[in-house]
Design a protein around this motif. Structure first.
Motif, short mmCIF file in Angstrom:
data_model
loop_
_atom_site.label_atom_id
_atom_site.label_comp_id
_atom_site.label_asym_id
_atom_site.label_seq_id
_atom_site.Cartn_x
_atom_site.Cartn_y
_atom_site.Cartn_z
N TYR A 104 6.33 -8.48 0.60
CA TYR A 104 5.03 -8.91 -0.94
C TYR A 104 4.52 -7.40 -1.76
O TYR A 104 4.02 -7.90 -2.50
CB TYR A 104 4.11 -9.76 -0.13
N ALA A 130 -3.91 -2.68 0.32
CA ALA A 130 -3.35 -2.86 1.49
C ALA A 130 -3.62 -2.00 2.77
O ALA A 130 -3.98 -1.15 2.40
CB ALA A 130 -2.15 -2.84 2.16
N SER A 141 -2.96 -7.25 3.84
CA SER A 141 -3.17 -7.03 2.27
C SER A 141 -5.20 -7.88 2.04
O SER A 141 -5.59 -8.77 2.48
CB SER A 141 -2.60 -7.06 1.30
N ASP A 181 -3.09 -11.33 2.41
CA ASP A 181 -3.59 -12.14 3.56
C ASP A 181 -4.59 -12.77 3.18
O ASP A 181 -4.97 -13.49 4.02
CB ASP A 181 -2.58 -11.21 4.44
N THR A 191 4.42 -9.39 4.90
CA THR A 191 3.36 -8.73 3.78
C THR A 191 4.86 -7.48 3.55
O THR A 191 3.75 -7.63 1.97
CB THR A 191 2.32 -8.31 5.16
N LEU A 196 0.54 -14.96 5.52
CA LEU A 196 1.34 -14.09 4.82
C LEU A 196 2.00 -13.73 5.64
O LEU A 196 2.44 -12.73 6.08
CB LEU A 196 0.89 -13.08 3.93
#
Length: 259
Positions: free
Chosen positions: A92, A31, A41, A44, A89, A86
């Protein structure tokens, strides 16, 4: 299901497959920073591409506003798709299983269709203007009797604008004195969907973007709830400051927050 909502669902599921495949590997995901405490990232971008490709196959003439790639003009910009590939994030990237895809369709500035999809729990929240909101095909209705006393509220910290923390903390403190408890899960679009589902009775946050709010806003309204800004007005899309909840809860939240 409305044809355009069907395409939004198809796009959300396509993005969900991409996100889950990488998430299940349990390996660190690359990311980069795009602002203070704000990350993007490769996933995404991959999820966003899958969404846009799915929409373009059916509606190549429509406009698109996406979190990562920005605005794309179409030949028919009366229709605009607003996409967060997303939301959550940070969750995630850290392996926390709480994130979602959010897609809204606007027609002449009015939200007509909305999808919030949690690929971890395989929960699909959908809404069509005038046709109600659903979770995996089950109709959602907010309890009109619930009040602030005893309510479970949700919120999000203004982590991208920490200079707002003193104002935010005062609102949090005031509300916390009146409600049963508060949650901060880290994905605003899911928070709003949870309000529509009655899991949360109310929600407030500062500094959100349209792609965080639009799908969830429609779900709450279609489920019988109310959405407004922190002053009770309709400027939340412009300001990014939003309050939402069951009618009685929201009516009681606003004066407490204004203190």
């Amino acid at each position: 299901m409305h044809p355009m909502l069907n395409i939004a669902v198809r796009a959300a599921r396509a993005a969900g497959k991409i996100l889950i495949k990488e998430f299940d590997q349990g390996q660190p995901i690359d990311a980069t920073s795009k602002g203070p405490n704000d990350w993007v990232s490769e996933m995404d971008r991959a999820a966003e591409k899958a969404i846009i490709d799915t929409i373009r196959k059916s509606y190549p003439e429509h406009g698109i506003i996406a979190e990562e790639s920005g605005q794309q003009q179409g030949t028919d910009n009366d229709f605009q798709w607003v996409i967060d590939p997303l939301d959550g994030t940070t969750n995630y990237l850290r392996g926390i299983p709480h994130f979602c895809i959010s897609i809204a369709l606007l027609h002449k500035g009015s939200v007509q269709q909305g999808v919030v999809y949690d690929p971890v729990r395989e929960e699909l929240f959908t809404a069509s203007r005038g046709a109600g909101a659903q979770l995996n095909g089950r109709r959602l209705r907010i309890d009109p009797k619930v009040e602030l006393k005893g309510a479970l509220l949700a919120t999000g910290f203004p982590f991208k604008a920490k200079h707002k923390m003193p104002e935010y903390q005062q609102m949090f403190n005031n509300l916390f004195e009146h409600c049963a408890d508060m949650r901060r899960a880290g994905a605003a679009a899911l928070d709003l969907a949870y309000v529509a589902a009655g899991r949360f009775d109310g929600f407030f946050e500062m500094g959100l973007k349209p792609w965080d709010m639009l799908a969830g806003e429609l779900m709450i309204r279609e489920a019988g709830g109310i959405v407004c800004d922190l002053d009770g007005g309709h400027n939340y899309i412009q300001s990014g400051n939003i309050t939402a909840g069951a009618p009685k809860v929201l009516k009681q939240m606003l004066p407490v927050m204004r203190k």
